[in-house]
Design an enzyme around this catalytic site. Structure first.
Site, PDB file in Angstrom:
ATOM      1  N   LYS A   7     -10.418   0.636  -1.092  1.00 28.72           N
ATOM      2  CA  LYS A   7      -9.764  -0.157  -0.485  1.00 28.72           C
ATOM      3  C   LYS A   7     -10.668   0.880   0.315  1.00 28.72           C
ATOM      4  O   LYS A   7      -9.195   2.316  -0.076  1.00 28.72           O
ATOM      5  CB  LYS A   7      -8.918  -0.010   0.183  1.00 28.72           C
ATOM      6  CG  LYS A   7      -8.202  -0.653   0.917  1.00 28.72           C
ATOM      7  CD  LYS A   7      -6.542  -1.195   1.230  1.00 28.72           C
ATOM      8  CE  LYS A   7      -6.730  -1.500   3.210  1.00 28.72           C
ATOM      9  NZ  LYS A   7      -5.427  -2.452   3.290  1.00 28.72           N
ATOM     10  N   LYS A  41      -7.186   3.643  -2.742  1.00 28.96           N
ATOM     11  CA  LYS A  41      -7.401   3.426  -0.679  1.00 28.96           C
ATOM     12  C   LYS A  41      -7.622   4.856  -0.331  1.00 28.96           C
ATOM     13  O   LYS A  41      -6.397   5.980  -1.141  1.00 28.96           O
ATOM     14  CB  LYS A  41      -6.433   3.258  -0.141  1.00 28.96           C
ATOM     15  CG  LYS A  41      -6.341   2.519   1.418  1.00 28.96           C
ATOM     16  CD  LYS A  41      -5.341   1.780   1.594  1.00 28.96           C
ATOM     17  CE  LYS A  41      -4.800   2.131   2.870  1.00 28.96           C
ATOM     18  NZ  LYS A  41      -3.984   1.316   3.965  1.00 28.96           N
ATOM     19  N   ASP A  65       0.881  -1.112  -0.101  1.00 32.92           N
ATOM     20  CA  ASP A  65      -0.022   0.042  -0.165  1.00 32.92           C
ATOM     21  C   ASP A  65       1.083   1.402  -0.179  1.00 32.92           C
ATOM     22  O   ASP A  65       0.847   1.731   0.922  1.00 32.92           O
ATOM     23  CB  ASP A  65      -0.672  -0.055   1.491  1.00 32.92           C
ATOM     24  CG  ASP A  65      -1.958  -0.783   1.096  1.00 32.92           C
ATOM     25  OD1 ASP A  65      -2.214  -1.777   0.284  1.00 32.92           O
ATOM     26  OD2 ASP A  65      -2.724  -0.746   2.012  1.00 32.92           O
TER      27      ASP A  65
END
Length: 229
Positions: free
Chosen positions: A187, A158, A96
């Protein structure tokens, strides 16, 4: 609120996370044990603990993830690439990466796109999510960021690191879902601590949830199941 079947595999949608600066080795071991117990498929740990988490989860289907360029995103591209490559070498399956918010807000779209693409190319075996840190972006910047992430080949956008001024919102999840238009997944992360919020994020279009409160959420879910007191 309808759950559209999400509750049947709720644990598998949660990235069980421990990224607090004061988190200890014992905390990392604990979240690994909790992932096995509750059925979380991903555990996110600081880069320095990736190998230990991988060893702890050996023999299970649980994957280990780590952040890249965390939490501010202002690292050089070479630094992010090196960090990502080392993480994969140590066993991380999911990365990430924090978007370079400053570059985006400065209008340096090519630099943003190139950086993401270089990390993706350098670590082809990994799944890549790009953290936009939406609390610092205008609606137009969020949409631009989504386009750049898709063009660079990452699989997810995200919402947040959890260390910014604010975390995930339902409105942002909806916006990001529309902006990626099926070309990437979403996400939701940052400030998600209860079942109601998890279900609201899924209803808005989130594909995955990042949270350090996975156990409390699953216990709340279990308490609602038929036959339980």
């Amino acid at each position: 609120m309808t759950t559209k079947g999400w509750e049947a595999d709720l644990a598998s949608r949660i990235d069980h996370t421990v990224l607090r600066p004061e988190a200890t080795r014992a905390d990392v071991r604990r979240v690994c044990t909790e992932a096995i117990r509750y059925g979380f498929r991903v555990v996110f740990v600081p880069p320095c603990y990736v190998e230990e988490a991988v060893q702890r989860l050996h023999g299970t289907d649980i994957e280990v993830g780590m952040p890249v360029g965390f939490p501010l995103g202002g690292h050089t591209t070479a630094t992010k690439v090196a960090e990502a490559m080392e993480g994969v070498k140590r066993g991380a399956a999911i990365l990430d990466m924090v978007l370079n918010v400053s570059r985006l807000k400065s209008g340096d779209d090519e630099a943003v796109r190139t950086e993401i693409a270089e990390v993706v190319r350098a670590t082809p075996s990994a799944e890549h999510k790009v953290i936009l840190e939406t609390c610092y972006l205008t609606e137009q910047e969020k949409v631009r960021a989504c386009r750049l992430v898709v063009e660079a080949g990452a699989g997810y956008v995200k919402t947040s690191t959890g260390f910014g001024a604010a975390g995930a919102t339902v409105e942002d999840v909806r916006l990001l879902k529309g902006a990626v238009a099926g070309r990437a997944k979403v996400k939701a992360s940052g400030g998600i601590r209860d079942l109601k919020t998890v279900l609201a994020m899924l209803e808005a279009g989130a594909d995955r949830i990042g949270t350090s409160a996975g156990v409390a959420i699953m216990e709340e879910w279990k308490s609602r199941q038929p036959g339980r007191p």
